[in-house]
Write a protein that holds these residues in place. Structure first.
Motif, short mmCIF file in Angstrom:
data_model
loop_
_atom_site.label_atom_id
_atom_site.label_comp_id
_atom_site.label_asym_id
_atom_site.label_seq_id
_atom_site.Cartn_x
_atom_site.Cartn_y
_atom_site.Cartn_z
N GLY A 170 -5.35 64.25 68.18
CA GLY A 170 -3.94 63.92 68.38
C GLY A 170 -3.64 62.49 67.94
O GLY A 170 -2.65 62.21 67.26
N LEU A 171 -4.53 61.58 68.32
CA LEU A 171 -4.36 60.18 67.89
C LEU A 171 -4.48 60.07 66.38
O LEU A 171 -3.73 59.31 65.73
CB LEU A 171 -5.42 59.30 68.55
N GLY B 269 1.56 62.07 68.77
CA GLY B 269 0.10 61.95 68.78
C GLY B 269 -0.42 61.43 70.12
O GLY B 269 -1.41 61.93 70.65
N VAL C 227 -0.25 64.28 72.74
CA VAL C 227 -1.36 65.23 72.59
C VAL C 227 -2.63 64.65 73.19
O VAL C 227 -3.36 65.31 73.93
CB VAL C 227 -1.57 65.60 71.11
N CYS C 228 -2.88 63.39 72.86
CA CYS C 228 -4.10 62.73 73.37
C CYS C 228 -4.06 62.64 74.89
O CYS C 228 -5.04 62.94 75.57
CB CYS C 228 -4.22 61.34 72.76
N SER D 298 -0.25 60.41 60.00
CA SER D 298 1.08 60.74 59.50
C SER D 298 1.91 59.46 59.31
O SER D 298 2.68 59.37 58.34
CB SER D 298 1.79 61.72 60.43
N SER D 299 1.74 58.48 60.21
CA SER D 299 2.46 57.22 60.06
C SER D 299 2.03 56.50 58.78
O SER D 299 2.86 56.05 57.98
CB SER D 299 2.21 56.30 61.26
N ALA E 77 3.74 64.45 57.80
CA ALA E 77 3.34 65.22 58.98
C ALA E 77 2.27 66.25 58.63
O ALA E 77 1.31 66.45 59.39
CB ALA E 77 4.56 65.91 59.60
N THR F 244 2.61 50.79 70.78
CA THR F 244 3.04 50.59 69.39
C THR F 244 4.36 51.28 69.13
O THR F 244 5.26 50.71 68.51
CB THR F 244 1.96 51.15 68.44
N PHE G 11 -3.70 62.32 64.23
CA PHE G 11 -2.45 62.82 63.67
C PHE G 11 -1.39 61.72 63.68
O PHE G 11 -0.72 61.48 62.66
CB PHE G 11 -1.94 64.03 64.46
N GLY G 12 -1.22 61.07 64.82
CA GLY G 12 -0.20 60.03 64.93
C GLY G 12 -0.41 58.91 63.92
O GLY G 12 0.52 58.47 63.23
N LEU G 13 -1.65 58.47 63.82
CA LEU G 13 -1.96 57.36 62.92
C LEU G 13 -1.86 57.80 61.46
O LEU G 13 -1.27 57.10 60.62
CB LEU G 13 -3.35 56.83 63.23
N PHE H 152 10.48 57.39 62.00
CA PHE H 152 9.49 58.45 61.79
C PHE H 152 8.13 58.03 62.36
O PHE H 152 7.42 58.83 62.97
CB PHE H 152 9.35 58.79 60.31
N VAL H 153 7.77 56.77 62.13
CA VAL H 153 6.50 56.27 62.65
C VAL H 153 6.49 56.34 64.18
O VAL H 153 5.50 56.73 64.80
CB VAL H 153 6.24 54.84 62.15
N LEU I 86 -4.20 51.30 65.89
CA LEU I 86 -2.86 51.60 66.39
C LEU I 86 -2.08 50.32 66.69
O LEU I 86 -0.90 50.22 66.38
CB LEU I 86 -2.96 52.46 67.66
N SER J 214 5.97 59.96 65.26
CA SER J 214 4.58 60.39 64.99
C SER J 214 3.63 59.85 66.05
O SER J 214 2.78 60.58 66.56
CB SER J 214 4.13 59.88 63.61
N LEU J 215 3.78 58.58 66.36
CA LEU J 215 2.89 57.96 67.35
C LEU J 215 3.11 58.55 68.74
O LEU J 215 2.16 58.76 69.50
CB LEU J 215 3.10 56.45 67.38
#
Lengths: 103, 147
Positions: free
Chosen positions: A13-14, B99, B102-103, A20-21, A59, B124, A16-18, B91-92, A88, B95-96
């Motif tokens: 999950g982390l 994410g 989920v974590c 996609s950004s 994404a 962030t 994905f966040g990082l 968007f960033v 992050l 996304s964060l």
């Protein structure tokens, strides 16, 4: 779900966040390097579809990388998680500087 | 007061709410303790607010493009470019937040480092959302939908 799989899912999950950004920012970098800073007339006439494509692609890339990480992970090491935290936190100033410098 | 001004105001208010709300999971998870039920609700709602603000922005974008964008660029090109910056950073943020959610929900109780990492993601996201909110406030102050 076992704890190992839950750890892998959480770490993914982390990722994905990082990812996609970063993917979004890199796409924007590519556009700017290719075309330069857009003239106001061009920015005004630009359709919003480019943003949708950029966001969807970012994404999707994030999801693909997250899935690959999930597949490869069985146990998340504390070192990997620390690196993720550092990346992050660094993302804040980098993303802000980048977005302001290259709208 | 037109519908578009109402939607713009709502978008701004939800965005500011999301900015503050995104800080809450960062504070809750900073020590990596297992999540209580309230903490889970907080994380879910914070993420939902961020997504909602983003979705509202997409909803009113076409009207912004038709009624505001041209005049905004002619009055103040910097503000026009700031709007573009706002989109990228938004968007960033989403996304964060996704994410991090989920974590936070997936991390087992024995993995405090993962919840701390999720807290970093939300911190962030909150900081970037603050920038987005400031840019949005400035752009709206320069030019917005007609009354």
């Amino acid at each position: 779900m076992t704890d190992d799989r839950r750890e892998a899912l959480a770490f993914s999950g982390l990722v994905f966040g990082l990812t996609s950004s970063l993917a979004y920012l890199l796409e924007r970098l590519y556009e700017r390097l290719r075309a330069g800073r857009g003239a106001p007339q061009l920015v005004i006439s630009e359709v919003h579809a480019t943003f949708y494509w950029r966001a969807t692609l970012a994404a999707w890339l994030g999801l693909v990388v997250a899935l690959l990480v999930y597949r490869s992970l069985r146990q998340v090491t504390p070192g990997a998680t620390r690196w993720m935290m550092v990346l992050l936190l660094i993302l804040t100033p980098v993303a802000t500087w980048w977005a302001v410098q290259r709208p | 007061m037109t519908l578009l001004r109402i939607l713009t105001s709502a978008h701004g208010f939800i965005g500011v709410l999301a900015t503050a709300a995104l800080l809450h999971p960062a504070i809750l998870m900073r020590k990596g303790r297992p999540l209580s039920r309230g903490a889970k609700y907080s994380i879910a709602l914070s993420t939902l607010f961020a997504v909602a603000a983003f979705a509202m922005g997409i909803l009113i974008y076409e009207d912004y493009r038709s009624h505001v964008k041209r005049v905004l660029f002619s009055v103040n090109p910097t503000a026009g470019y700031f709007f573009e910056t706002k989109e990228h950073l938004a968007f960033v943020v989403v996304s964060l937040a996704v994410g991090g959610a989920v974590c936070a929900f997936a991390a087992p109780n024995k993995a405090p480092q993962l919840r701390r990492a999720a807290a970093a993601a939300y911190l962030t996201a909150s900081l970037l959302a603050t920038v987005v909110g400031c840019l949005g406030t400035y752009v709206t102050a320069v030019h917005s939908f007609a009354e």
